[in-house]
Design an enzyme around this catalytic site. Sequence first.
Site, PDB file in Angstrom:
ATOM      1  N   ASP A 116       5.347  -4.648  10.840  1.00 10.31           N
ATOM      2  CA  ASP A 116       6.592  -4.144  11.659  1.00 10.31           C
ATOM      3  C   ASP A 116       6.594  -4.744  12.917  1.00 10.31           C
ATOM      4  O   ASP A 116       7.706  -5.000  13.360  1.00 10.31           O
ATOM      5  CB  ASP A 116       6.590  -2.669  11.657  1.00 10.31           C
ATOM      6  CG  ASP A 116       6.727  -1.951  10.373  1.00 10.31           C
ATOM      7  OD1 ASP A 116       7.225  -2.371   9.441  1.00 10.31           O
ATOM      8  OD2 ASP A 116       6.521  -0.617  10.473  1.00 10.31           O
ATOM      9  N   ARG A 155       0.791  -1.093  -0.017  1.00  3.03           N
ATOM     10  CA  ARG A 155       0.184   0.011   0.176  1.00  3.03           C
ATOM     11  C   ARG A 155       0.922   1.259  -0.141  1.00  3.03           C
ATOM     12  O   ARG A 155       1.823   1.282   0.671  1.00  3.03           O
ATOM     13  CB  ARG A 155      -0.746  -0.005   1.206  1.00  3.03           C
ATOM     14  CG  ARG A 155      -2.163   0.740   1.231  1.00  3.03           C
ATOM     15  CD  ARG A 155      -3.018   0.874   2.395  1.00  3.03           C
ATOM     16  NE  ARG A 155      -2.388   1.677   3.497  1.00  3.03           N
ATOM     17  CZ  ARG A 155      -3.274   2.184   4.414  1.00  3.03           C
ATOM     18  NH1 ARG A 155      -4.431   1.688   4.605  1.00  3.03           N
ATOM     19  NH2 ARG A 155      -2.831   2.663   5.259  1.00  3.03           N
ATOM     20  N   ASP A 208       1.569  -1.009  12.479  1.00  2.15           N
ATOM     21  CA  ASP A 208       1.807  -1.869  11.462  1.00  2.15           C
ATOM     22  C   ASP A 208       1.999  -3.142  12.024  1.00  2.15           C
ATOM     23  O   ASP A 208       3.011  -3.461  12.490  1.00  2.15           O
ATOM     24  CB  ASP A 208       2.871  -1.089  11.035  1.00  2.15           C
ATOM     25  CG  ASP A 208       3.253  -1.733   9.312  1.00  2.15           C
ATOM     26  OD1 ASP A 208       3.377  -0.766   8.700  1.00  2.15           O
ATOM     27  OD2 ASP A 208       3.365  -2.795   9.426  1.00  2.15           O
ATOM     28  N   THR A 238      -0.924   7.531  -0.491  1.00  2.46           N
ATOM     29  CA  THR A 238      -2.429   7.696  -1.258  1.00  2.46           C
ATOM     30  C   THR A 238      -3.287   6.434  -0.906  1.00  2.46           C
ATOM     31  O   THR A 238      -4.513   6.689  -1.236  1.00  2.46           O
ATOM     32  CB  THR A 238      -2.099   7.331  -2.827  1.00  2.46           C
ATOM     33  OG1 THR A 238      -1.495   6.096  -2.985  1.00  2.46           O
ATOM     34  CG2 THR A 238      -1.293   8.507  -3.586  1.00  2.46           C
TER      35      THR A 238
HETATM   36  C1  HSX Z   1      -1.263  -3.469   5.731  1.00  2.00           C
HETATM   37  O1  HSX Z   1      -2.005  -2.678   4.641  1.00  2.00           O
HETATM   38  C2  HSX Z   1      -1.964  -4.797   5.798  1.00  2.00           C
HETATM   39  O2  HSX Z   1      -1.056  -5.755   6.280  1.00  2.00           O
HETATM   40  C3  HSX Z   1      -2.632  -4.949   4.612  1.00  2.00           C
HETATM   41  O3  HSX Z   1      -2.078  -5.463   3.657  1.00  2.00           O
HETATM   42  C4  HSX Z   1      -2.886  -3.513   4.217  1.00  2.00           C
HETATM   43  C5  HSX Z   1      -4.337  -3.185   4.517  1.00  2.00           C
HETATM   44  O4  HSX Z   1      -4.603  -1.725   3.909  1.00  2.00           O
HETATM   45  P1  HSX Z   1      -5.781  -1.458   2.903  1.00  2.00           P
HETATM   46  O5  HSX Z   1      -5.294  -1.980   1.705  1.00  2.00           O
HETATM   47  O6  HSX Z   1      -6.905  -2.484   3.474  1.00  2.00           O
HETATM   48  O7  HSX Z   1      -5.924  -0.027   3.263  1.00  2.00           O
HETATM   49  O8  HSX Z   1      -0.054  -3.519   5.273  1.00  2.00           O
END
Ligand code: HSX
Length: 208
Positions: A204, A103, A201, A107
């Site tokens: 992390d 991600r 996170d 954005t």
């Molecule tokens: C984090 O962001 C999680 O482990 C998911 O892969 C992702 C969730 O964000 P979203 O795409 O639902 O906004 O790294």
Amino acid sequence: TVHVLPQTPQLIALLTIIRDKNTQRGDFIFYSNRIIRLLVEEGLNHLPVEGHEVTTPLGRTYAGVRFEGKICGVSIMRAGESMEQGLRDCCRSVRIGKILIQRDEETAQPKLFYHKLPADIADRWVLLLDPMNATGGSASMAVEVLKSKGVAEERILFLNLIASPEGLEHFASKFPKLRVITAFIDEGLDDKNYIVPGLGDFGDRHFG
Ligand code: HSX
Ligand code: HSX
């Protein structure tokens, strides 16, 4: 459809530990693994079984059941990889596919970098693994990859620890036949699209 794990005091206690910013990596891994195990067992509960009779050591027959399908875990890297062992603990020879989606934290848009999936994935039940479902963008992209490989929506179970109501709504409207199994539905997203209260996170905290 969304299935939330029973909100038992035990589960809330585990979630409390992993939400605590003072919880260090060793404990974070240990306690999140306990929740992951519950999610996997609940996911397996949704798979079909067929009748199966056995003979007990007392010479009696027992009309039981056995799992009739083939399964495959698919983790969304990196955070989803933390859920692979929990699946292996329940299914010893399970196949695992990987989808690398990141991600963009500016954005909140997901970007697909890589995927590697078993060749016969369309014939399997897929347990999609990602601990966090924020906007739902990353997981949706992963589902699109699976669908492009011939996996039917109804054969995908998305296992995740914490979901936002926004992420779940996004999912339900895009993939009405897909089942989501989550341990907890949080309040929502903040202005950076992080889940709140959340746990930070996951990748992390688990991997460093
Ligand atoms: C984090 O962001 C999680 O482990 C998911 O892969 C992702 C969730 O964000 P979203 O795409 O639902 O906004 O790294
Ligand atoms: C697990 O092993 C599940 O029941 C799967 O169906 C099986 C793995 O099958 P395969 O990937 O080795 O064909 O216990």
